[in-house]
Design a protein around this motif. Sequence first.
Motif, PDB file in Angstrom:
ATOM      1  N   GLU A 122      60.697  40.322  62.980  1.00  0.00           N
ATOM      2  CA  GLU A 122      60.607  40.782  61.590  1.00  0.00           C
ATOM      3  C   GLU A 122      61.785  41.673  61.225  1.00  0.00           C
ATOM      4  N   GLU A 123      62.209  42.494  62.160  1.00  0.00           N
ATOM      5  CA  GLU A 123      63.349  43.392  61.907  1.00  0.00           C
ATOM      6  C   GLU A 123      64.608  42.603  61.559  1.00  0.00           C
ATOM      7  N   ARG A 124      64.757  41.424  62.157  1.00  0.00           N
ATOM      8  CA  ARG A 124      65.949  40.602  61.945  1.00  0.00           C
ATOM      9  C   ARG A 124      65.708  39.446  60.990  1.00  0.00           C
ATOM     10  N   GLY A 125      64.531  39.367  60.426  1.00  0.00           N
ATOM     11  CA  GLY A 125      64.220  38.299  59.473  1.00  0.00           C
ATOM     12  C   GLY A 125      64.203  36.919  60.094  1.00  0.00           C
ATOM     13  N   LEU A 126      63.751  36.844  61.344  1.00  0.00           N
ATOM     14  CA  LEU A 126      63.784  35.590  62.086  1.00  0.00           C
ATOM     15  C   LEU A 126      62.376  35.025  62.292  1.00  0.00           C
ATOM     16  N   PRO A 127      62.280  33.701  62.437  1.00  0.00           N
ATOM     17  CA  PRO A 127      60.983  33.104  62.725  1.00  0.00           C
ATOM     18  C   PRO A 127      60.607  33.257  64.201  1.00  0.00           C
ATOM     19  N   LEU A 128      59.351  33.586  64.446  1.00  0.00           N
ATOM     20  CA  LEU A 128      58.746  33.549  65.776  1.00  0.00           C
ATOM     21  C   LEU A 128      57.488  32.703  65.638  1.00  0.00           C
ATOM     22  N   LYS A 129      57.507  31.516  66.222  1.00  0.00           N
ATOM     23  CA  LYS A 129      56.417  30.544  66.058  1.00  0.00           C
ATOM     24  C   LYS A 129      55.799  30.225  67.416  1.00  0.00           C
ATOM     25  N   PHE A 130      54.465  30.055  67.437  1.00  0.00           N
ATOM     26  CA  PHE A 130      53.800  29.823  68.721  1.00  0.00           C
ATOM     27  C   PHE A 130      52.534  28.982  68.585  1.00  0.00           C
ATOM     28  N   GLU A 131      52.580  27.960  67.720  1.00  0.00           N
ATOM     29  CA  GLU A 131      51.412  27.093  67.549  1.00  0.00           C
ATOM     30  C   GLU A 131      50.958  26.480  68.872  1.00  0.00           C
ATOM     31  N   ALA A 132      51.889  26.151  69.744  1.00  0.00           N
ATOM     32  CA  ALA A 132      51.551  25.479  70.996  1.00  0.00           C
ATOM     33  C   ALA A 132      50.958  26.417  72.037  1.00  0.00           C
ATOM     34  N   ALA A 133      50.928  27.720  71.773  1.00  0.00           N
ATOM     35  CA  ALA A 133      50.433  28.669  72.765  1.00  0.00           C
ATOM     36  C   ALA A 133      48.918  28.649  72.902  1.00  0.00           C
ATOM     37  N   VAL A 134      48.220  28.188  71.887  1.00  0.00           N
ATOM     38  CA  VAL A 134      46.751  28.174  71.898  1.00  0.00           C
ATOM     39  C   VAL A 134      46.256  26.793  71.507  1.00  0.00           C
ATOM     40  N   ALA A 135      45.462  26.194  72.379  1.00  0.00           N
ATOM     41  CA  ALA A 135      44.754  24.943  72.084  1.00  0.00           C
ATOM     42  C   ALA A 135      45.684  23.764  71.834  1.00  0.00           C
ATOM     43  N   GLY A 136      46.818  23.715  72.536  1.00  0.00           N
ATOM     44  CA  GLY A 136      47.675  22.536  72.521  1.00  0.00           C
ATOM     45  C   GLY A 136      48.047  22.067  71.130  1.00  0.00           C
ATOM     46  N   GLY A 137      47.667  20.838  70.817  1.00  0.00           N
ATOM     47  CA  GLY A 137      48.052  20.239  69.542  1.00  0.00           C
ATOM     48  C   GLY A 137      47.161  20.582  68.370  1.00  0.00           C
ATOM     49  N   ILE A 138      46.120  21.390  68.585  1.00  0.00           N
ATOM     50  CA  ILE A 138      45.212  21.751  67.486  1.00  0.00           C
ATOM     51  C   ILE A 138      45.881  22.818  66.624  1.00  0.00           C
ATOM     52  N   PRO A 139      45.990  22.624  65.312  1.00  0.00           N
ATOM     53  CA  PRO A 139      46.685  23.614  64.467  1.00  0.00           C
ATOM     54  C   PRO A 139      45.824  24.832  64.128  1.00  0.00           C
ATOM     55  N   VAL A 140      45.323  25.500  65.163  1.00  0.00           N
ATOM     56  CA  VAL A 140      44.435  26.633  64.923  1.00  0.00           C
ATOM     57  C   VAL A 140      45.212  27.885  64.533  1.00  0.00           C
ATOM     58  N   ILE A 141      46.433  28.073  65.067  1.00  0.00           N
ATOM     59  CA  ILE A 141      47.238  29.231  64.677  1.00  0.00           C
ATOM     60  C   ILE A 141      47.556  29.159  63.187  1.00  0.00           C
ATOM     61  N   LYS A 142      48.054  28.016  62.759  1.00  0.00           N
ATOM     62  CA  LYS A 142      48.360  27.835  61.333  1.00  0.00           C
ATOM     63  C   LYS A 142      47.093  27.940  60.490  1.00  0.00           C
ATOM     64  N   GLY A 143      45.989  27.412  61.010  1.00  0.00           N
ATOM     65  CA  GLY A 143      44.732  27.473  60.266  1.00  0.00           C
ATOM     66  C   GLY A 143      44.278  28.894  60.006  1.00  0.00           C
ATOM     67  N   LEU A 144      44.366  29.754  61.019  1.00  0.00           N
ATOM     68  CA  LEU A 144      43.954  31.146  60.845  1.00  0.00           C
ATOM     69  C   LEU A 144      44.987  31.947  60.060  1.00  0.00           C
ATOM     70  N   ARG A 145      46.274  31.729  60.366  1.00  0.00           N
ATOM     71  CA  ARG A 145      47.330  32.531  59.747  1.00  0.00           C
ATOM     72  C   ARG A 145      47.528  32.174  58.280  1.00  0.00           C
ATOM     73  N   GLU A 146      47.331  30.899  57.936  1.00  0.00           N
ATOM     74  CA  GLU A 146      47.632  30.451  56.575  1.00  0.00           C
ATOM     75  C   GLU A 146      46.404  29.902  55.841  1.00  0.00           C
ATOM     76  N   GLY A 147      45.744  28.930  56.458  1.00  0.00           N
ATOM     77  CA  GLY A 147      44.633  28.285  55.758  1.00  0.00           C
ATOM     78  C   GLY A 147      43.486  29.211  55.431  1.00  0.00           C
ATOM     79  N   ALA A 148      43.194  30.171  56.339  1.00  0.00           N
ATOM     80  CA  ALA A 148      42.078  31.095  56.122  1.00  0.00           C
ATOM     81  C   ALA A 148      42.564  32.491  55.761  1.00  0.00           C
ATOM     82  N   ALA A 149      43.784  32.600  55.262  1.00  0.00           N
ATOM     83  CA  ALA A 149      44.398  33.909  55.032  1.00  0.00           C
ATOM     84  C   ALA A 149      43.650  34.755  54.013  1.00  0.00           C
ATOM     85  N   ALA A 150      42.929  34.127  53.089  1.00  0.00           N
ATOM     86  CA  ALA A 150      42.225  34.879  52.056  1.00  0.00           C
ATOM     87  C   ALA A 150      40.868  35.388  52.524  1.00  0.00           C
TER      88      ALA A 150
END
Length: 434
Positions: A122-150
Amino acid sequence: MADRLRVGLAGLGTVGAGVVRLLDANAALIERRSGRAIEVVAVSARDRTRDRGIDLSRFAWLDDTAALAGHDEVDVVVELIGGADGPALTLARGALSAGRGLVTANKAMLAHHGLELAALAEERGLPLKFEAAVAGGIPVIKGLREGAAANEIARVTGILNGTCNFILSKMEAEGRDFAEVLSEAQALGYAEADPTFDIDGIDAAHKLAILASLAFGTRPAFGDVGVQGIRHVLGADIAEAAALGHRVRLVGVAEAGPSDQKGGGLFQRVHPHLVPIDHPLAHVTGSTNAVVAEGDHVGRLLFQGAGAGAGPTASAVVADLIDIARGVVGTPFAMPAAALAAAPRADSGERRGRAYLRFTVEDRVGVLAEIAAAMRDAGVSIESLIQRGTSADGHALVAIVTHDGPERCVAQALERLRGSQSLAGQPLWMPILG
């Protein structure tokens, strides 16, 4: 089209080779979806001579993995080395410090050092992505971070380790014991030669720490995760669970409560559970992973699919690269690192629920009375008690299901029985998933 996104890839094992194959196979589709070509330009791994079934001659080879971070032709580094510290962490820090985005599948590193790496990105304005770190190919990171953000998330539960789920499913389907099925899982490649991280729950705990941070806006706190694996689960336990209308699963549970209330704070635990047959997680079999998140407006969300393997995990890595190619940066843990709360660890003793207890006992007069007295004196109310016949070694199995009550009472009962001459082995306790 914008200039291509140039990737430096560290680690050419199953997943790393899978990333190269996927980028090759779907190159045109990926370029159309991301708006630019994504190409590996440099690689690094331990063994340069190993045949991985892919053409590596087109890539710059770096013997020093850390050098990928400063390679002039690299825009983003993909770290697939693994390990909480060592070369993986050195590369991650180096890549972000050198102005390169980072994609990683390294759940251990994120569970231990995620806050530091997120702040650096964040300090350098760079992306840090780790979808593959949890549950392989299931998009659960994106689901929690974006889809359920509200949504305010009340609870996250999940089957997060495919090896354990394969073993428990096999034990259930075939009536076999743990050691025998573990050997088969190793022969089939579902379990490592040293399966400790999987069967003792550590791998699932790393993943749960990441999910809890995303769900509740807290700092990743692996040290606060209670961990118990599956190596002490017997075929008899699985049979008793089935008779009770349940299945045994290694389940990660994360739940946040007000820290000013008794038992409040962030609760995180990986433990074998009895899962009711009508719960979605009871029907997750084989090496499949699944995560259930409960939001205040969206309701129950179920993410389910392949939790490991070259194809699914490579798919998640490339999905992160596509986001970066599109210019998506965002905050790694759904909110700025500085805003992530240092949540106190919840007192598990204050949690209420039903439990399954199994004792291996000497088959003699007075044993059941001793166990029942320990339960009574600790304030544990017994819903049912079953004793199965004597085995060849003269031992019997006693299974108890408790009524709803605080976990500290069960812990006290087991402590009262510690060292008892009536017990032939360590008792097994499993919460019943509510």
